[in-house]
Every structure is written in structure tokens, then in C-alpha cells.
Design a protein around this motif. Structure first.
Motif, PDB file in Angstrom:
ATOM      1  N   THR A 175       0.832  -1.203   0.000  1.00 24.19           N
ATOM      2  CA  THR A 175       0.000   0.000   0.000  1.00 24.19           C
ATOM      3  C   THR A 175       0.866   1.252   0.000  1.00 24.19           C
ATOM      4  OG1 THR A 175      -1.506  -1.300   1.326  1.00 24.19           O
ATOM      5  CG2 THR A 175      -1.992   1.030   1.151  1.00 24.19           C
ATOM      6  N   GLU A 176       1.830   1.285   0.924  1.00 29.09           N
ATOM      7  CA  GLU A 176       2.628   2.518   1.063  1.00 29.09           C
ATOM      8  C   GLU A 176       3.593   2.705  -0.089  1.00 29.09           C
ATOM      9  OE1 GLU A 176       4.561   2.532   4.828  1.00 29.09           O
ATOM     10  OE2 GLU A 176       2.667   2.628   5.931  1.00 29.09           O
ATOM     11  N   CYS A 177       4.317   1.646  -0.433  1.00 28.86           N
ATOM     12  CA  CYS A 177       5.366   1.812  -1.449  1.00 28.86           C
ATOM     13  C   CYS A 177       4.756   1.926  -2.846  1.00 28.86           C
ATOM     14  CB  CYS A 177       6.370   0.671  -1.389  1.00 28.86           C
ATOM     15  SG  CYS A 177       7.289   0.707   0.149  1.00 28.86           S
ATOM     16  N   GLY A 178       3.691   1.141  -3.107  1.00 33.67           N
ATOM     17  CA  GLY A 178       3.048   1.209  -4.425  1.00 33.67           C
ATOM     18  C   GLY A 178       2.536   2.614  -4.706  1.00 33.67           C
ATOM     19  N   LYS A 179       1.990   3.234  -3.681  1.00 33.23           N
ATOM     20  CA  LYS A 179       1.446   4.582  -3.853  1.00 33.23           C
ATOM     21  C   LYS A 179       2.578   5.601  -4.052  1.00 33.23           C
ATOM     22  CE  LYS A 179      -1.835   7.485  -1.409  1.00 33.23           C
ATOM     23  NZ  LYS A 179      -2.525   7.624  -0.135  1.00 33.23           N
TER      24      LYS A 179
END
Ligand code: UDP
Ligand code: UDP
Length: 453
Positions: A197-201
Motif C-alpha cells: 500500500t505505502e510503497c506502491g502509492k
């Protein structure tokens, strides 16, 4: 902090595990051949022995590459249970992420000043704010397929993926829910989900995303990324031949293309019951085989003797036509050996691209993470057969020896896979060779660093 010169200085920051480190290492000779100065920032200590040995080989073979260590505070992670995983590699990702504040002084102290940083995808959300504050371009190296990248970039914006049979990502073919790594469909937060969630965004804010893939196998996916940042396909990155003392004497004595190589990569342990059933299946298949057994995820912990895993009686049968080891074998050397005819693989992206590079057809048995999505891709290009009914690694069902034997015979008896593997190998080498699509993308990237204001 960017600079205009003919010898750009690029820092590389890999993360934990051989699957993440190896593609960074393979990038190095390609960049140095373009007169790029390289600094590699290595999180220290490494989790596995294989990482630490690969890094030693790297710095011995490329003395012109500068090494800077990022000292990790250990032992870590006794708080925040949601970000703690049962997987030691995910825990190490998290320790590196939490140590990223150490990067700011390190990056600013490098001389000459950096032109860009290339970071592993698992570090995107913590490192991009740091490079932004230094006005330093940040490229993310995504170490799996372009198809997996589509899921990684979109995951944070999907509404309730577990409620649907297919995951729809605009511009891409839908992905069956059963191929999605189970932790991503979990109700509670877990390490993998947080990281996706965090890195993909955050990756959307990077200067570009490098992927170890190429147009002729993933052209459709590559075309579908039509917004910034650019997705730059630079693969398949060829393996580096380091000086080694590895003995493959047993393989040397086997006829050409007669051996099935069996390996589940650097960090996937299969259950002891499954190890026995696999031994039984390989013996019953009647094929010659070379099998690397892993009993623990981290090689430092892998101490049980082979015979205790397989049992004396079965071990005697195994030795009739097979060679079984528990130590690290350099896979690139195994796959390039003339005696190796097929590969039973867990479908790690590096393993698949290496097999393609060497023209070795595969029996696909995905275990975790991106591996079902990877298996589908390889099956579609006709270089392998996916044993779909065998399930994933965490499934409690043990695949029986007789079934393994039948499937091994079916796959190895199909000459189509071998012919197709030779064609795909040819395309892969063209993509990477002079004038190929990946060759051009890498040249353009280096040129952009040389011309940056
Ligand atoms: N590898 C190797 N010898 C082994 C196991 C793995 O050389 O005994 C290498 C393999 O060639 C590949 C990497 O380790 O480059 C594993 O990466 P992959 O993406 O295939 O799978 P992972 O280990 O990350 O699941
Ligand atoms: N896993 C593994 N090898 C891999 C990736 C994952 O063995 O290359 C296993 C991991 O140990 C865990 C499962 O797959 O049992 C899901 O891993 P993750 O850390 O993503 O989820 P969690 O353990 O936090 O639920």
C-alpha cells in the motif's frame, strides 16, 4: 544536487534477500560500461550468508565500485505487531525502512555529488521523501515482472479486492483473485499489505521505474503503463560470471539435456512431508535430477542433515539417478550447463528470467507472493507447464510422489517446450543485445543522466 557531466555518479540501494540483491548486482557492469560511477549502499549486516558472499564477490570483481554500509540497529521490531511478519525477509525490509534516516547524511556526503539514486521497491515510501529533500532523482528498481508491477502500483486504490473473483486494473488483463498473494487479501493489516500500500502509492512520485523484463514477453503490460513515472524495461539482465570454485562434477558426467534441475530459490522452504514426497516423485519419474533442498527460509538456520530430512532408505533410491544438495549452488552456472534439460521452479522472477536466458523449459510450481502471476506469464509464452492443481506453499495439502512423477514425465516428454524455449531465449538475447529494446532503454536512461541540467 544533480549535475551535468559525462561520468554521472549513481548510488544503488538494494534491500534484503537474493531475489532483491541479484538484479542490482547485474545492473552494475552495465552501468560501469557506460562510464557511470557507482556507489552501492549495502544494509549491514545482511540476513543471509548468500547475500554477504555475493557482495564480497561483487566488490572483489569490481574494485572501482564504492561500498558504503548502512548500519542496521539489531535486534529490531519488538513493537507494532501489525508491521511484524513471520517472514524474516519482510522483517528485514522493515528494519532497513526504519533505518532510512541514516541515508540523508550518507547521500549528501558522497563525492562527486550524485546524479540519481536507484532504490528497491520496498524502500520507496521511506526513501523518496529523503531524495526529494535533496532534489535528487530517485529511480525504483522493481525486481519482479511488469504484470506484478501493475498490481503493486494499483493495490492502494483497489476497492475491497477480496470481494471479487478478478482484480480489475484499468488497461491490464484482469488478475484472478486466486493468484493474489494471500496476505494482500487478509482482513488485518500485515507486513506485505502495508508495504504494497505505502510503497506502491509513493512510487508514483519516483523519476522512473526500472523493471527486469522486456518487450517481447511483456509488451502488452509495458504499453499499458501510460502515465508517469516512466516504466523502463531493461531486462533480461544477464547473469554475471564471477570466478568460482564450484564443482559441478556430477553434472559433467550426465548426458546432454538429460537432467531436471529442481530448486525453490533462495528463501522458500517446503515442508518436510513435501520434501519426502518430492524425493519419491523425482525417483519415480525415472529422470536424472539435480535438487537443491531448502529446509529453512534463511540459509544461516539451515542445519539439518539431508539424510535426516529425506530418510536413509529414500536417500539410497534418490542417489541412483539423482544428485541432492543442501548447499548454495550457483544457479546461473547450473542453468547454463549442457546436461541440464529442464527446471522445476518456484517461479521467482530471477529464476524464470535466468531459465529464459539459458533456454531451459520449466515445470512451474509457484509457492508465494508474485509467483502465480509469474507462472502464468511463462506458461503463456509456451516455455513451461504450470502444475496448477498443486496449490501454493502454505496450503496444507501435500502433493503426492506419484502425481509429481506423472507431471514430470509429461512435461519432460513434451518437445514443444524445448523448441519454444530456444526461440524465447533468442528473443531475450536480442532484446538485451545491441539495438534491442532493453539495450536502447538503458542507453536512453544513462544519456538522460549525462545531459541532466
Ligand atoms: N539462487 C542461486 N542458488 C540457489 C538458490 C537461488 O544461485 O541455490 C539464485 C537464483 O539464481 C536467483 C536468486 O538466487 O538469481 C533467487 O531469486 P528468485 O527471484 O528466483 O527467487 P527468491 O529466492 O527471491 O524467491
Ligand atoms: N513467503 C515465503 N517466501 C517468499 C515470500 C513469502 O516463504 O518468497 C511466505 C512467508 O513466510 C509467509 C507467507 O509467505 O508465510 C506470506 O508472507 P508475508 O510476510 O507476506 O505475510 P505474513 O507472514 O505477514 O502474513
Amino acid at each position: 544536487m544533480s549535475t551535468s557531466n559525462l561520468n554521472p555518479h549513481i548510488a544503488l540501494l538494494p534491500s534484503a534477500g537474493m531475489g532483491h540483491l541479484t538484479p542490482f548486482i547485474r545492473l552494475i557492469p552495465l552501468l560501469t560500461s557506460h562510464n557511470v560511477k557507482i556507489t552501492v549502499i549495502t544494509p549491514h549486516p545482511t540476513l543471509s550468508i548468500s547475500e554477504s558472499e555475493s557482495l564480497s564477490e561483487l566488490f572483489t570483481s569490481f574494485p572501482q565500485v564504492t561500498r558504503k554500509q548502512l548500519h542496521l540497529p539489531l535486534p529490531p521490531l519488538d513493537d507494532e505487531p501489525s508491521s511484524k511478519s513471520q517472514d524474516p525477509f519482510y522483517n528485514r525490509f522493515e528494519v532497513i525502512r526504519r533505518s532510512s534516516h541514516l541515508l540523508l547524511p550518507l547521500l549528501s556526503s558522497l563525492s562527486p555529488p550524485l546524479s540519481a539514486l536507484i532504490t528497491d521497491m520496498s524502500l520507496a515510501s521511506t526513501v523518496i521523501p529523503i531524495t526529494n529533500s535533496l532534489q535528487l532523482p530517485n529511480y525504483i528498481f522493481f525486481t519482479s515482472s511488469a504484470k506484478m508491477l501493475s498490481l503493486f502500483l494499483s493495490f492502494h486504490a483497489l476497492d475491497d479486492p477480496k470481494a471479487k473473483d478478478f482484480i480489475e486494473i484499468s488497461g491490464f488483463e484482469p488478475i484472478p483473485k486466486s493468484w493474489i498473494p494471500p496476505p494482500l487479501l487478509d482482513d488485518a493489516n500485515n507486513a506485505m499489505k502495508i508495504y504494497f500500500t505505502e510503497c506502491g502509492k509513493k512510487m508514483k512520485e519516483s523519476s522512473g521505474i526500472l523493471v527486469n523484463t522486456y518487450e517481447s514477453i511483456e509488451g502488452e503490460s509495458l504499453k499499458a503503463f501510460n502515465s508517469l513515472p516512466p516504466v523502463i524495461a531493461i531486462g533480461p539482465l544477464p547473469p554475471i560470471k564471477f570466478e568460482r570454485n564450484q564443482s559441478l562434477a556430477w553434472l559433467d558426467d550426465q548426458p546432454a539435456e538429460s537432467v531436471l534441475y529442481v530448486s525453490f530459490g533462495s528463501r522458500t522452504a517446503i515442508s518436510r512431508e513435501q520434501i519426502k514426497a518430492l524425493a519419491d516423485g523425482l525417483v519415480k519419474s525415472g529422470k536424472r535430477f539435480l535438487w537443491v533442498v531448502k529446509d529453512k527460509k534463511v540459509d544461516r538456520d539451515d542445519e539439518t542433515e539431508l539424510v535426516d530430512l529425506i530418510g536413509e532408505e529414500l536417500m539410497e533410491r534418490v542417489k541412483e539417478k539423482g544428485m541432492v544438495v543442501k548447499n548454495w549452488l550457483n544457479q546461473e552456472e547450473v542453468l547454463s550447463h549442457p546436461a541440464v534439460g529442464w527446471f522445476l521452479s518456484h517461479c521467482g522472477w530471477n529464476s524464470l528470467t535466468e531459465a529464459i536466458w539459458h533456454g531451459v523449459p520449466m515445470l512451474l510450481w509457484p509457492q508465494h507472493g508474485d509467483q502465480k502471476i509469474n507462472a502464468d506469464l511463462v506458461e503463456r509464452i509456451g516455455v513451461g507447464m504450470w502444475a496448477k492443481s498443486w496449490g501454493w506453499g502454505d496450503s496444507v495439502v501435500v502433493v503426492k510422489g506419484d502425481e509429481i512423477a506423472d507431471t514430470v514425465r509429461e512435461m519432460t516428454g513434451n518437445e514443444f517446450f524445448r523448441l519454444r524455449a530456444a526461440q524465447v531465449q533468442d528473443d531475450a538475447r536480442k532484446a538485451f543485445g545491441e539495438g534491442g529494446s532493453s539495450y536502447d532503454r538503458l542507453n536512453d536512461l544513462v544519456d538522460s543522466w549525462k545531459c541532466s541540467p
